[in-house]
Design a protein around this motif. Structure first.
Motif, PDB file in Angstrom:
ATOM      1  N   TYR A   1       0.119   5.281   0.596  1.00 54.03           N
ATOM      2  CA  TYR A   1      -0.945   6.194   1.072  1.00 54.03           C
ATOM      3  C   TYR A   1      -0.436   7.626   1.140  1.00 54.03           C
ATOM      4  O   TYR A   1       0.721   7.876   1.515  1.00 54.03           O
TER       5      TYR A   1
ATOM      6  N   LEU B   1      -5.370   6.062  -1.372  1.00 54.02           N
ATOM      7  CA  LEU B   1      -4.589   4.846  -1.204  1.00 54.02           C
ATOM      8  C   LEU B   1      -4.468   4.094  -2.520  1.00 54.02           C
ATOM      9  O   LEU B   1      -5.463   3.878  -3.214  1.00 54.02           O
TER      10      LEU B   1
ATOM     11  N   GLU C   1       0.821  -1.204   0.000  1.00 51.41           N
ATOM     12  CA  GLU C   1       0.000   0.000   0.000  1.00 51.41           C
ATOM     13  C   GLU C   1       0.857   1.258   0.000  1.00 51.41           C
ATOM     14  O   GLU C   1       1.868   1.331   0.713  1.00 51.41           O
TER      15      GLU C   1
END
Length: 451
Positions: free
Chosen positions: A291, A360, A289
């Motif tokens: 972000y 995200l 991920e």
């Protein structure tokens, strides 16, 4: 020192006046985009103090977050003033208009005036003229990292996107429109100054949640340094596979590097710099991920920029323009599309999520499927059931070195790979667990065996 209220300073005798204080914060932001507030001081300047606990500070932060839209993240500290405990808030924001309890206010002198619908319309128009990056920085020309600036100019010249050379710091920064008079803009601070508040939190988690981490760190520096540090961290912790080609051995990452780079640059270009929370890069068992704190433009979806021809909406135009000059941004509005196309070509699933707190990008690792209630762009790609364990770049290098020197020590591996001892031990433990490496004998007199 005598404290007095002004268009940017509000005084409250205690947190019993928190609701009125929140209205003042919104009103000051709508007028000046930054301000200060004290609890424990009467509006006539008398310092009375108040009882303060950790819960008091948490409650203030939560109530402000819940009551003002868009969200505001003030710095909240306890101060001793004339031997009495007071609470000091410093806040800023440029996401106009700010609404307190669903209503808009404007600071007029020391009063908070509720806005009419016509006045609110004017404030919406003003929103497009104000950017955090245009504010004056407290850094000076002496804080500019000269090697970074020179390297940027060289890269931008090579890309043929600027037609001037480096001369000196002031002249060069001025030509990039990052100077107001003799003072640096905040855009220059995050682009070319190492000593700033910009950071990226990076971590590797053992499972699919954040309960147990295997590695955690904070990256700091200017934007160009953070791009490089982020790429290195991801390359080190990603899985890689080796393929033999007519030209030799080729190492292929589990997620295309150009998609990773685009996501990193995007996250730094579009983040909300008024939010003290840092960007994040997180590795999970099933996904990676990236972000950032910048909320996606209202009334738009990621698909609008991937499958349609929507124009780029820039949160930080000066920063974006600078990254465009060095070709870190290829062209306007193409970031999400380039991530999507790179992942599609590599048969890697990518997902774009609009969050209340930011944006995200999720890269699913081979064999992992997203939850059924999430909207994705690509169709899932399944890995073979008995697929071999893929090794990271550093793990492959450990295997190569150990194969030629079975008695090598942790310290020598650390020296050869330019990694700290803890990183080496962690990766060797992973290799052992995967059945790729064995230790025969004791730590002092034993040797390694590659399986």
């Amino acid at each position: 020192m005598k404290y007095k209220e002004s268009e940017t300073v509000e005084l409250k005798k205690s947190t019993s006046e928190l609701k009125e204080a929140i209205i003042s914060i919104a009103a000051i932001l709508n007028k000046h985009q930054k301000g200060e507030l004290y609890f424990g001081i009467r509006d006539n300047g008398d310092i009375v103090g108040q009882d303060i606990s950790d819960k008091t500070l948490r409650d203030i932060s939560k109530t402000i977050s819940d009551s003002i839209e868009p969200r505001v993240f003030p710095t909240i500290t306890q101060k001793r003033i004339n031997s009495k405990s007071c609470i000091y808030l410093k806040f800023e924001g440029s996401e106009l208009p700010y609404m307190a309890y669903g209503r808009a206010y404007m600071r007029v002198g020391t009063e908070n005036k509720q806005l009419t619908s016509k006045e609110l319309g004017k404030l919406f128009l003003k929103k497009h003229e104000i950017y955090w990056e245009n504010d004056i920085s407290d850094k000076t020309l002496k804080d500019i990292n000269i090697p970074t600036l020179k390297a940027f100019i060289k890269k931008a010249n090579k890309a043929k996107r600027i037609d001037f050379k480096y001369t000196n710091v002031k002249e060069t920064i001025n030509k990039l429109h990052l100077l107001k008079g003799n003072r640096l803009l905040k855009a220059a601070e995050v682009l070319f100054c190492n000593n700033n508040s910009l950071e990226i939190q990076v971590a590797v988690f053992a499972g699919t949640d954040k309960l147990t981490f295997l590695d955690i760190n904070v990256l700091k520096g200017n934007i160009f340094s953070l791009i490089e540090q982020s790429e290195s961290y991801i390359k080190e912790h990603m899985n890689w596979r080796a393929e033999l080609t007519p030209t030799g051995r080729e190492e292929i990452p589990e997620v295309p590097l150009r998609a990773i780079t685009e996501a990193i640059v995007n996250s730094l270009c579009h983040r909300d710099y008024t939010n003290p929370k840092g960007n994040e890069i997180a590795f999970f068992k099933d996904r990676i991920e990236i972000y950032d704190t910048g909320q996606f433009p209202e009334d738009y979806s990621p698909e609008d920029f991937i499958k349609r021809r929507e124009k780029s909406i820039l949160r930080n135009p000066l920063i974006a323009n600078t990254l465009y000059f060095s070709k870190d941004i290829e062209k306007w509005g193409s970031g999400l599309k380039r991530i999507y196309e790179a992942c599609q070509e590599a048969k890697v699933e990518v997902e774009f999520q609009k969050l209340k707190s930011g944006f995200l990008v999720v890269f699913y690792r081979k064999g992992a499927k997203p939850d059924s209630d999430k909207v994705t762009i690509n169709a899932p790609v399944n890995a073979p059931v008995n697929a071999p364990v893929k090794l990271t770049k550093i793990q492959n290098k450990i295997i190569q070195i150990v194969s030629s020197d079975k008695s090598i020590t942790y310290d020598l591996l650390s020296l050869k790979l330019k990694k700290d001892r803890a990183t080496i031990k962690r990766n060797i433990r992973t290799l052992k667990d995967a059945g790729r490496l064995k230790r025969i004998g004791s730590d002092k007199k034993g040797y390694w065996e590659v399986v």
